[in-house]
Design an enzyme around this catalytic site. Structure first.
Site, PDB file in Angstrom:
ATOM      1  N   GLN A 365       0.828  -1.202   0.000  1.00  0.00           N
ATOM      2  CA  GLN A 365       0.000   0.000   0.000  1.00  0.00           C
ATOM      3  C   GLN A 365       0.868   1.259   0.000  1.00  0.00           C
ATOM      4  O   GLN A 365       1.697   1.449   0.891  1.00  0.00           O
ATOM      5  CB  GLN A 365      -0.924   0.020   1.222  1.00  0.00           C
ATOM      6  N   GLN A 387      -0.006  -0.273  -5.834  1.00  0.00           N
ATOM      7  CA  GLN A 387      -1.125  -0.683  -4.992  1.00  0.00           C
ATOM      8  C   GLN A 387      -1.685   0.525  -4.242  1.00  0.00           C
ATOM      9  O   GLN A 387      -0.950   1.313  -3.647  1.00  0.00           O
ATOM     10  CB  GLN A 387      -0.682  -1.752  -3.990  1.00  0.00           C
ATOM     11  N   ASP A 388      -3.029   0.678  -4.303  1.00  0.00           N
ATOM     12  CA  ASP A 388      -3.735   1.735  -3.570  1.00  0.00           C
ATOM     13  C   ASP A 388      -3.347   3.134  -4.033  1.00  0.00           C
ATOM     14  O   ASP A 388      -3.110   4.027  -3.215  1.00  0.00           O
ATOM     15  CB  ASP A 388      -3.486   1.607  -2.061  1.00  0.00           C
ATOM     16  N   ASP A 409      -6.032  -2.950  -6.315  1.00  0.00           N
ATOM     17  CA  ASP A 409      -7.001  -2.100  -5.609  1.00  0.00           C
ATOM     18  C   ASP A 409      -6.682  -0.622  -5.797  1.00  0.00           C
ATOM     19  O   ASP A 409      -6.771   0.168  -4.855  1.00  0.00           O
ATOM     20  CB  ASP A 409      -7.013  -2.421  -4.108  1.00  0.00           C
ATOM     21  N   ARG A 477     -12.976  -5.879  -6.444  1.00  0.00           N
ATOM     22  CA  ARG A 477     -13.252  -6.893  -5.424  1.00  0.00           C
ATOM     23  C   ARG A 477     -13.774  -6.198  -4.174  1.00  0.00           C
ATOM     24  O   ARG A 477     -13.501  -5.011  -3.947  1.00  0.00           O
ATOM     25  CB  ARG A 477     -12.005  -7.729  -5.112  1.00  0.00           C
TER      26      ARG A 477
END
Length: 572
Positions: A365, A387-388, A409, A477
């Site tokens: 993250q 990520q993120d 994500d 998701r």
């Protein structure tokens, strides 16, 4: 990304001796309580107790935590004489006191355990203190809206604002807890119960909002009946909450915009760092403060806190003006605090800037931009990470003609957010990773939050194109139990797996989520092999699809008109 779900019994409130009698009567079914009224002008105390409980039970009908709701309302004096707005206001006021107490507890832990806490725990507690302060502010604004009396100022006229404020307040509690996901100490356990109790009070208040006089009821039993009714009308390509003045700002060339201060690395401006310019902006301003950031790469972490509303970042364009950072959870930062730029002050807007977190795919993250700014808008910006990348944390947000790059994500959070005419690019991840475009974090079915992706491009970035067959890529998701995301009228390229969507953990949230696709195109838009989860649907009804647009979802017509960002209110 990670998920924390807690199922705790609500904590009953301390109360007076009168409430002890009320609490005993809670165990009696309502049909055993006498329902006839007495004609005597001197009603008995027993009648008042019965009436008190009947009002509490009636008002709490439909809440997810009815025992907590009833015990809370029953503790208020003269309940039968209170209006619905007053009952909600009393509940929110009590919950605000609990939030202040939780903040004191976090401060005490931070102080008492200072020598034992690691950097992650200290930063997580700092996150909690900031989030709880924002929560108290949101409660204060909600109480103000609930105190309005008549006509256009009646509480029902503020229904969407109230939903947004309370939804954001609930999200803050879970964000605080999520900050301890990688902690090996027991700090989270010390504060968890109080924060969950706060979120349960907020959940109950969200249900009671629907009983405000003048609020139109929504049919029950159908997700389409309540999907994204909060985003607002559109005007000239923007939600109406973007004022005409702000809309002109966002649409005008840099040379035509009057700015308050200039940031320039070469010393030709008022400041050489963006953070210094933000610090110079006035607190609690009701007028727009424009910070022009000249072309160049600014390596810093910038925070626009809640004391700094109405700020605009104006750059020279994508790839010209950059703000870069490299914080990540691997290096001891919480996801919340890893953001290169974070905006919380309401009404934040940005144009022509690239925001980047270059920590890399191995650092997990690592947020490029986090917005918890209500009525925030972004035009012609790029958000670059792995990520993120883009943390759409809470409240109402709008993105137009922006580029978002990432891997896992990479658009996530629990705002009510619309992406319009944007380009979403999956990048090449590490060999053992896969790409997921979204992870929406709605924790409660009564929150007015979700991600709407409209007229966008869903594609592979340049570094993924040659190897896209080596990596699986999904539309989203479910990060939290009531995750809600739609793709509509977008071009979905062939990198997306035929299943379309990915489980988070087994069957978690598959029946409670809302994932939809409506009239998309491109090789990746074929829905014939999509997941068969109870919460997934191919949207075929134009009325249902329209609820995800800027007008009904983020009240865009109420605020976007002032930003000069073009937008359209409906599907086209």
């Amino acid at each position: 990304m990670y998920s924390l779900r807690t199922h705790l019994l609500p904590t009953l409130l301390p109360t007076t001796s009168l409430f002890l009698l009320l609490a005993l009567l809670l165990f009696l079914p309502l049909n055993l309580l006498p329902t006839t009224t007495t004609k005597s002008p001197q009603a008995t105390p027993h009648f008042h107790v019965r009436r008190h409980l009947q009002v509490a039970h009636s008002t709490c009908q439909g809440t997810l935590y009815p025992d907590l709701c009833v015990s809370t309302l029953a503790s208020f004096p003269n309940l039968a004489s209170k209006s619905v707005p007053q009952m909600i206001s009393s509940t929110v006021n009590l919950t605000a006191a609990q939030a202040r107490a939780a903040s004191s507890s976090c401060s005490g832990l931070r102080r008492r355990l200072a020598a034992k806490l690691g950097p992650l725990e200290r930063r997580a507690l700092d996150d909690c203190l900031e989030l709880l302060a924002d929560t108290v502010g949101e409660f204060s604004n909600a109480i103000s809206d609930l105190s309005c009396k008549n006509g256009p100022t009646a509480p029902a006229a503020h229904f969407h604002d109230l939903q947004t404020l309370l939804s954001g307040a609930m999200t803050n509690q879970y964000t605080c807890l999520d900050g301890f996901a990688y902690s090996k100490q027991n700090v989270r356990q010390a504060i968890e119960r109080s924060l969950v109790n706060i979120s349960h009070h907020v959940s109950n208040s969200l249900v009671m909002l629907k009983k405000l006089p003048g609020v139109k009821g929504r049919p029950s039993g159908s997700p389409a009946a309540e999907v994204f009714p909060e985003y607002g009308r559109m005007r000239d390509g923007f939600p109406s909450w973007v004022s005409p003045k702000d809309r002109r700002l966002l649409q005008a060339p840099v040379s035509a915009i009057k700015y308050n201060v200039t940031v320039a690395q070469d010393g030709t401006g008022n400041f050489t760092t963006v953070s210094a310019a933000v610090a110079a902006a006035p607190n609690a301003s009701t007028t727009r403060f424009v910070i022009y950031i000249k072309a160049g790469a600014y390596f810093e972490n910038v925070e626009v806190d809640s004391k700094k509303p109405m700020i605009m970042f104006l750059g020279d364009g994508i790839g010209k003006t950059w703000i870069k950072g490299n914080r990540s959870v691997v290096d001891g930062w919480t996801t919340f605090r890893s953001a290169t730029v974070a905006a919380v002050g309401s009404g934040f807007i940005a144009k022509g800037i690239s925001f980047e977190n270059y920590a890399g795919p191995s650092k997990h993250q690592a947020v490029a931009f986090r917005s918890g700014s209500d009525l925030s808008a972004f035009y012609g910006c790029s958000f670059i990470g792995y990520q993120d990348t883009l943390y759409v944390h809470s409240l109402r947000q709008f993105y137009r003609e922006c580029d978002i790059y990432g891997t896992i994500d990479f658009i996530f959070g629990n705002a009510a957010v619309v992406f319009q005419n944007c380009s979403l690019y999956a990048r090449k991840p590490n060999d053992n990773q896969q790409n997921i475009f979204t992870a929406q974090g709605r924790e409660d079915p009564n929150q007015n939050t979700g991600i709407s992706i409209l007229h966008c491009k869903v594609a592979a970035a340049a570094d993924l194109i040659a190897v896209k067959s080596s990596f699986k890529t999904y539309l989203g998701r479910p990060w939290k139990e009531y995750s809600r995301t739609v793709y509509m009228l977008s071009n979905i390229e062939d990198l997306v797996d035929p299943a379309g969507w990915l489980e988070w953990n087994g069957t978690f949230a598959l029946s409670t989520l809302y994932y939809g696709e409506y009239m998309n195109r491109g090789l990746g838009s074929n829905t014939s092999a999509r997941v068969t989860w109870p919460g997934y649907r191919v949207i075929t009804n134009v009325t249902e699809a329209t609820q995800f647009t800027v007008a009904p979802f983020i009240q865009g017509n109420d605020w976007l008109n002032g930003t000069t960002i073009p937008y359209y209110p409906g599907l086209n």
